[in-house]
Scaffold this motif. Structure first.
Motif, PDB file in Angstrom:
ATOM      1  N   VAL A  15       0.735  -1.136   0.011  1.00 23.52           N
ATOM      2  CA  VAL A  15       0.012  -0.051   0.079  1.00 23.52           C
ATOM      3  C   VAL A  15       0.644   1.153   0.010  1.00 23.52           C
ATOM      4  O   VAL A  15       2.136   1.155   0.302  1.00 23.52           O
ATOM      5  CB  VAL A  15      -0.852  -0.129   1.130  1.00 23.52           C
ATOM      6  CG1 VAL A  15      -1.779  -1.108   1.294  1.00 23.52           C
ATOM      7  CG2 VAL A  15      -0.247  -0.014   2.533  1.00 23.52           C
ATOM      8  N   GLU A  16       0.135   2.356  -0.284  1.00 26.30           N
ATOM      9  CA  GLU A  16       0.859   3.877  -0.256  1.00 26.30           C
ATOM     10  C   GLU A  16       1.426   4.024   1.196  1.00 26.30           C
ATOM     11  O   GLU A  16       0.468   3.558   2.262  1.00 26.30           O
ATOM     12  CB  GLU A  16      -0.169   4.777  -0.735  1.00 26.30           C
ATOM     13  CG  GLU A  16      -0.576   4.501  -2.171  1.00 26.30           C
ATOM     14  CD  GLU A  16      -1.706   3.814  -2.251  1.00 26.30           C
ATOM     15  OE1 GLU A  16      -1.979   2.615  -1.544  1.00 26.30           O
ATOM     16  OE2 GLU A  16      -2.680   3.996  -2.981  1.00 26.30           O
ATOM     17  N   GLU A  18       1.340   6.705   2.633  1.00 25.97           N
ATOM     18  CA  GLU A  18       0.454   7.511   3.233  1.00 25.97           C
ATOM     19  C   GLU A  18      -0.840   7.190   3.712  1.00 25.97           C
ATOM     20  O   GLU A  18      -1.730   7.852   4.473  1.00 25.97           O
ATOM     21  CB  GLU A  18       0.426   8.884   2.713  1.00 25.97           C
ATOM     22  CG  GLU A  18      -0.470   8.876   1.261  1.00 25.97           C
ATOM     23  CD  GLU A  18       0.340   8.402  -0.150  1.00 25.97           C
ATOM     24  OE1 GLU A  18       1.515   8.080   0.247  1.00 25.97           O
ATOM     25  OE2 GLU A  18      -0.063   9.013  -0.946  1.00 25.97           O
ATOM     26  N   MET A  19      -1.215   5.797   3.333  1.00 21.28           N
ATOM     27  CA  MET A  19      -2.573   5.279   3.726  1.00 21.28           C
ATOM     28  C   MET A  19      -2.638   5.301   5.179  1.00 21.28           C
ATOM     29  O   MET A  19      -1.791   4.583   5.843  1.00 21.28           O
ATOM     30  CB  MET A  19      -2.441   4.046   3.128  1.00 21.28           C
ATOM     31  CG  MET A  19      -3.929   3.472   3.201  1.00 21.28           C
ATOM     32  SD  MET A  19      -4.260   1.702   2.384  1.00 21.28           S
ATOM     33  CE  MET A  19      -5.727   1.085   2.696  1.00 21.28           C
ATOM     34  N   PRO A  20      -3.691   5.651   5.681  1.00 18.91           N
ATOM     35  CA  PRO A  20      -3.706   5.570   7.385  1.00 18.91           C
ATOM     36  C   PRO A  20      -3.861   4.194   7.511  1.00 18.91           C
ATOM     37  O   PRO A  20      -4.233   3.199   7.168  1.00 18.91           O
ATOM     38  CB  PRO A  20      -4.844   6.132   7.661  1.00 18.91           C
ATOM     39  CG  PRO A  20      -5.467   7.181   6.351  1.00 18.91           C
ATOM     40  CD  PRO A  20      -4.657   6.593   5.374  1.00 18.91           C
ATOM     41  N   TRP A  23      -7.057   2.114   7.684  1.00 12.27           N
ATOM     42  CA  TRP A  23      -7.737   1.314   6.476  1.00 12.27           C
ATOM     43  C   TRP A  23      -6.761   0.241   6.282  1.00 12.27           C
ATOM     44  O   TRP A  23      -7.294  -0.698   5.378  1.00 12.27           O
ATOM     45  CB  TRP A  23      -7.668   2.592   5.316  1.00 12.27           C
ATOM     46  CG  TRP A  23      -8.688   3.459   5.804  1.00 12.27           C
ATOM     47  CD1 TRP A  23      -8.761   4.671   6.192  1.00 12.27           C
ATOM     48  CD2 TRP A  23     -10.069   3.220   5.871  1.00 12.27           C
ATOM     49  NE1 TRP A  23      -9.573   5.380   6.682  1.00 12.27           N
ATOM     50  CE2 TRP A  23     -10.636   4.575   6.593  1.00 12.27           C
ATOM     51  CE3 TRP A  23     -10.898   2.354   5.597  1.00 12.27           C
ATOM     52  CZ2 TRP A  23     -11.985   4.534   6.745  1.00 12.27           C
ATOM     53  CZ3 TRP A  23     -12.491   2.244   5.974  1.00 12.27           C
ATOM     54  CH2 TRP A  23     -12.865   3.396   6.412  1.00 12.27           C
TER      55      TRP A  23
ATOM     56  N   ARG B 250      -3.820   4.738  -8.468  1.00 11.57           N
ATOM     57  CA  ARG B 250      -4.026   3.358  -8.060  1.00 11.57           C
ATOM     58  C   ARG B 250      -5.210   3.023  -7.550  1.00 11.57           C
ATOM     59  O   ARG B 250      -5.766   3.530  -6.767  1.00 11.57           O
ATOM     60  CB  ARG B 250      -2.820   3.347  -7.145  1.00 11.57           C
ATOM     61  CG  ARG B 250      -2.498   1.758  -6.563  1.00 11.57           C
ATOM     62  CD  ARG B 250      -1.393   1.906  -5.638  1.00 11.57           C
ATOM     63  NE  ARG B 250      -1.343   0.228  -5.230  1.00 11.57           N
ATOM     64  CZ  ARG B 250      -0.351  -0.083  -4.274  1.00 11.57           C
ATOM     65  NH1 ARG B 250       0.376   0.905  -3.632  1.00 11.57           N
ATOM     66  NH2 ARG B 250      -0.253  -1.277  -4.080  1.00 11.57           N
ATOM     67  N   ASN B 270     -10.041  -0.227  -2.427  1.00  8.09           N
ATOM     68  CA  ASN B 270     -10.295  -0.088  -0.904  1.00  8.09           C
ATOM     69  C   ASN B 270     -10.729   1.448  -0.564  1.00  8.09           C
ATOM     70  O   ASN B 270     -10.803   2.228  -1.659  1.00  8.09           O
ATOM     71  CB  ASN B 270      -8.846  -0.161   0.013  1.00  8.09           C
ATOM     72  CG  ASN B 270      -7.785   0.853  -0.248  1.00  8.09           C
ATOM     73  OD1 ASN B 270      -8.060   2.317  -0.077  1.00  8.09           O
ATOM     74  ND2 ASN B 270      -6.630   0.409  -0.481  1.00  8.09           N
ATOM     75  N   TRP B 272     -10.345   3.866   1.321  1.00  4.83           N
ATOM     76  CA  TRP B 272      -9.591   5.162   1.367  1.00  4.83           C
ATOM     77  C   TRP B 272      -8.990   5.776   0.111  1.00  4.83           C
ATOM     78  O   TRP B 272      -9.137   6.770  -0.222  1.00  4.83           O
ATOM     79  CB  TRP B 272      -8.061   4.553   2.409  1.00  4.83           C
ATOM     80  CG  TRP B 272      -7.335   6.003   2.299  1.00  4.83           C
ATOM     81  CD1 TRP B 272      -7.370   6.976   3.435  1.00  4.83           C
ATOM     82  CD2 TRP B 272      -5.931   6.216   1.626  1.00  4.83           C
ATOM     83  NE1 TRP B 272      -6.253   7.999   3.075  1.00  4.83           N
ATOM     84  CE2 TRP B 272      -5.398   7.158   1.931  1.00  4.83           C
ATOM     85  CE3 TRP B 272      -5.224   5.612   0.640  1.00  4.83           C
ATOM     86  CZ2 TRP B 272      -4.371   7.789   1.453  1.00  4.83           C
ATOM     87  CZ3 TRP B 272      -4.027   5.930   0.336  1.00  4.83           C
ATOM     88  CH2 TRP B 272      -3.594   6.934   0.687  1.00  4.83           C
ATOM     89  N   ARG B 273      -8.543   4.758  -0.756  1.00  2.27           N
ATOM     90  CA  ARG B 273      -8.382   5.124  -2.153  1.00  2.27           C
ATOM     91  C   ARG B 273      -9.479   5.795  -2.910  1.00  2.27           C
ATOM     92  O   ARG B 273      -9.440   6.774  -3.594  1.00  2.27           O
ATOM     93  CB  ARG B 273      -7.850   4.230  -2.932  1.00  2.27           C
ATOM     94  CG  ARG B 273      -6.585   3.646  -2.773  1.00  2.27           C
ATOM     95  CD  ARG B 273      -6.063   2.334  -3.358  1.00  2.27           C
ATOM     96  NE  ARG B 273      -4.593   2.049  -2.581  1.00  2.27           N
ATOM     97  CZ  ARG B 273      -4.282   0.801  -2.937  1.00  2.27           C
ATOM     98  NH1 ARG B 273      -5.208  -0.345  -3.122  1.00  2.27           N
ATOM     99  NH2 ARG B 273      -2.986   0.478  -2.247  1.00  2.27           N
TER     100      ARG B 273
END
Lengths: 155, 723
Positions: A15-16, A18-20, A23, B250, B270, B272-273
């Motif tokens: 995942v990125e 910065e993804m909290p 999540w 993404r 997901n 958040w994205r």
């Protein structure tokens, strides 16, 4: 690939950064104990323990937790034994809808870890999570009860 | 299947009002006792009771559990009459689809209006009692004795004469094949052994173990996630949008509008994205005709309602005009209560999967039938093609009952993604700004007192939007919206001449049922004004109420019980003041005394709340205590700081920083008085909130001489601080 340890188990998440954390836990690792309430660290429904300290996982980028241990409500029970905070929550029938209670219990666990005998003022200062159903009176009672149990002194 | 969508929809919409008239059968299942209910693993004795051979007793629960405890209380009533041991009992949700197929055999599925116990108790108890008779009958037949020689207790049938016994599980199959008893005698509540005792709620262990699942926790293979943006101005639509900035980003799958442009949707792998991408999609809204509406313009609109020459009558007795004219003293005042958001902690969400004509919906709902009907209509399929998967509800408070907007949007999103389960989740901001709010309301009250201070005339003009018209699309009876006039249409005070009416003023701001509904706001005006009358008469507010309720046995009883518990006649510490109020909501009677202090900086301390209820019969006392404790928190949030304001046609608040909720330090000391007088069944989840706003504001008057006639208190520079 981001590595994280949740409730004693190693995970990898593509995942990125910065993804909290919230999540990553909920949507990537399918760990649903941490709840989404506000997304701005106001309510505390998303509370997890990071190396034992409560954080609001909706506002912690997953990249920031490298090497740290995450505990969610699912991780409070060890070898079939409830944490004294969980037992107190059961004994005093704390939850109503229950949505905030994982975060409430984790916050209480962290409080008792560094302050085994909290005063009401200590509880006010530490227990900042929102409960819309209004279970605060029972949360207070249960925190005192957990503190009083010998198990929590050991914990 | 004979129900049409329209018919079923009407049925569910009317369900809350008509639930008392439900005819609920105990129809026998097909021979063999296995039904289409998912997870049924034993003989169904009747619709409410399944007895497994291993003596686990499954009691069905039809409504929803959102922390109000009704799942447990309802099952307790069945178990009480069934005479099983509580530890045998496992409570399970009824399948909504099965309910539709069986012609609504389980009655209303709506957990609204504090109805579960008061409107279900009769058929729940009969469900338990008839099952007991059938189990006894089956044992008697096996023993070739008369059923009248047999007794049952703790899930075991005894034949004393022969000293034989059989467990319910051993005769369950035989019992399930017996005819349904036509008549059954229910226990006198005085003989209850389970109901009336504090039983631990059945849903709490899952919560404490961290395995409770809410709608938002739905996880399905191949599931995608949607974020939703509706026009900030209610009723507006998407004029144009540009997906280019997020295409190729993404995880992003699709960007589209639904419902004729009423909402913009981003679907991703997901959530958040999806919600991050949604922020990057430029969108131009057609806000429609309401882009200039503000709280001020709404207030002007309501004021016109107050000043309207006439309005539909909620209550009229005597000759108001004559009595007012001949009274020796008149007082008049205007009150105001704001829009409020529900702010359930679990944001609105809905997961849906559409496979051809098969529709599956997972969501937290207060009304499974409403969800099913809404999903069927949105998908364009018959009711029987829809499965609603219910779960614990992460806060309802009325938000998840009548509107079902979340279901509709979730299904419309899934319709765009056939064969793929999609979970649509609202951000907190979207949830706050697209609620169905507690209506704004204004009140003008006038009383005429005689020379002794006794009221001879009482006049109330209420004005507010109509829930029934705007949300439920129901016609008003005699022009009156029942919820809007609660507390004024059935008016307990013994005043000979009364005229209460209501001027409907609908705005573009959606309104809905908010915990305690009209009773959440109307008592603020009524009970503060009764206080004003008492002060004008030079009388003690408690004694004044007593004198006007002399023939009203139950309001008087709860008023007295609370006043006594609060030591009303005894002096308070210096600087502490109190107020009192009494109300009659949802079949129950509630009263409160609030003790406060207030300094010149506007810091309000609530030292003690004594909160009482007479709900007739008490099923689970500790749960009643929990509901009353929670009601105080819910009420104090609204009274001290709850307000949704409108500017440029949209809601100004967005999240908990500007729509704050009460936290631990502000939680006052609460003493609960449960004072049941028996003989009736009243609600519990909502009634306790009703007297709190007036009791608190009457205390503020006692402390400061200031009569605060609008809420929240933050408007008046008052802030709740730790006592």
């Amino acid at each position: 690939m981001i590595k994280l340890t949740v409730n004693g188990r190693a995970h990898e998440a593509d995942v990125e950064g910065e993804m909290p954390l919230l999540w990553v836990l909920r949507d990537v690792l399918d760990i649903k104990g941490p709840k989404f309430g506000c997304g701005i660290a106001q309510c505390g429904a998303c509370t997890v323990l990071l190396d034992g300290a409560p954080v609001r996982s909706c506002s912690v980028p997953v990249a920031a937790i490298a090497g740290k241990k995450v505990t969610t409500v699912e991780g409070l029970e060890v070898n079939g034994h409830l944490h004294p905070v969980q037992q107190a929550w059961l004994d005093h029938e704390v939850p109503q809808c229950g949505y905030c209670q994982g975060g409430q219990m984790l916050t209480a666990v962290a409080l008792l870890r560094h302050n085994p005998k909290p005063s009401d003022a200590d509880i006010d200062a530490a227990m900042t999570n929102i409960c819309r159903c209004g279970t605060y009176a029972r949360i207070r009672t249960a925190v005192h009860a957990a503190a009083a149990s010998s198990q929590s002194k050991r914990a | 299947m004979t129900l049409t969508v329209n018919r079923a929809r009407r049925t569910f919409l009317k369900g809350s009002a008509a639930a008392t008239g439900l005819v609920v059968g105990f129809s026998l299942p097909e021979a063999g006792a296995q039904t289409g209910m998912p997870g049924v693993t034993g003989p169904e004795i009747n619709a409410w009771v399944v007895v497994r051979p291993d003596n686990v007793i499954i009691i069905r629960y039809a409504r929803s559990e959102m922390g109000q405890g009704s799942m447990t209380s309802a099952a307790m009533l069945v178990a009480e009459e069934l005479d099983c041991a509580w530890k045998q009992v496992k409570v399970e949700y009824v399948s909504v689809n099965e309910h539709v197929k069986r012609n609504r055999i389980w009655g209303s599925m709506a957990a609204v209006g504090s109805q579960t116990i008061r409107f279900s108790q009769d058929y729940l108890r009969k469900g338990g009692a008839t099952a007991r008779l059938m189990l006894i009958q089956a044992a008697a037949q096996r023993w070739s004795v008369s059923a009248t020689e047999c007794t049952a207790s703790a899930g075991v049938i005894h034949h004393a004469a022969s000293k034989r016994s059989l467990s319910y599980g051993e005769v369950a199959v035989a019992a399930s094949l017996l005819p349904q008893p036509k008549e059954v005698t229910l226990k006198d509540p005085k003989t209850w052994t389970l109901a009336g005792t504090s039983v631990k709620r059945v849903d709490i262990p899952d919560t404490v173990h961290g395995r409770q699942r809410y709608g938002i926790d739905t996880q399905l293979p191949g599931m995608l996630y949607a974020a939703v943006a509706q026009c900030p101005v209610f009723g507006g639509t998407v004029k144009s949008f540009d997906a280019a900035p997020v295409q190729g980003r993404r995880g992003i799958k699709r960007v589209f509008t639904i419902d004729s442009g009423k909402a913009l949707i981003v679907v991703a792998d997901n959530w958040w994205r999806a919600k991050e991408a949604l922020k990057l999609v430029p969108v131009e809204w057609d806000v429609g005709a309401n882009g200039a509406v503000s709280s001020e313009s709404i207030a002007t609109f309501l004021r016109a309602g107050l000043n309207a020459p006439s309005a539909p009558t909620a209550l009229r007795r005597g000759d108001l005009e004559q009595a007012m004219a001949s009274s020796s003293k008149q007082i008049e005042a205007e009150y105001y209560t704001p829009y409020l958001s529900h702010a359930a902690l679990e944001p609105m969400n809905c997961t849906a999967l559409i496979n051809g004509s098969e529709v599956d919906v997972w969501c937290s709902t207060q009304n499974g039938e409403g969800t099913l009907a809404t999903a069927a209509a949105a998908a364009g399929v018959p009711l029987t093609q829809v499965q609603v998967h219910r779960s614990q509800v992460g806060g309802g408070f009325g938000r998840r009952g009548g509107s079902q907007d979340f279901t509709r949007i979730g299904v419309l999103v899934a319709k765009e993604m056939p064969g793929v389960p999609v979970k649509t989740v609202w951000t907190r901001e979207e949830d706050t700004q697209h609620d169905f709010y507690r209506p704004v309301a204004m009140y003008r009250l006038k009383a005429g007192l005689d020379a002794s201070g006794k009221p001879v005339a009482f006049r109330a003009r209420l004005t507010s939007p109509s829930l029934l018209t705007t949300l439920l699309k129901l016609p008003l009876k005699d022009g009156i919206d029942g919820p809007a006039v609660e507390g004024f249409n059935e008016f307990p005070y013994e005043i000979a001449n009364v005229h209460n009416d209501w001027a409907q003023r609908d705005t573009h701001v959606p309104v809905g049922f908010w915990r305690t509904v009209g009773w959440s706001q109307n008592p603020f005006a009524r009970e503060c004004f009764i206080d004003e009358m008492a002060i004008a008469a030079g009388r003690d507010p408690y004694e004044y109420r007593r004198s006007l309720l002399a023939g009203e046995k139950r309001p008087l009883a709860i008023l007295d019980a609370v006043a006594k518990a609060a030591d009303w006649t005894k002096p308070l510490p210096a600087g502490v003041f109190r107020g009192i109020a009494v109300t009659e909501p949802y079949g129950s009677y509630t009263a409160a005394v609030v003790e406060i202090s207030l300094n010149d900086k506007g810091e309000l301390k609530v030292h003690r709340v004594v909160q009482g209820i007479d709900c007739g019969y008490v099923v689970n006392p500790d749960n009643i205590t929990a509901q009353l404790q929670g009601s105080v928190v819910f009420a104090l949030t609204a009274i001290t700081q709850g307000e949704i304001t409108i500017k440029d046609g949209r809601v100004e608040q967005s999240n908990f920083h500007d729509y704050p909720l009460l936290r631990m330090p502000e939680m006052p000391k609460v003493e609960v008085v449960i004072a049941p007088t028996g003989g009736f069944w009243g609600g519990v989840g909502e009634p306790a909130q009703a007297p709190l706003a007036p009791a608190l504001c009457n205390a503020i008057f006692a402390a400061s001489g200031k009569r605060l006639r609008s809420l929240p208190l933050s408007r008046h520079g008052i802030k709740l601080v730790k006592a």
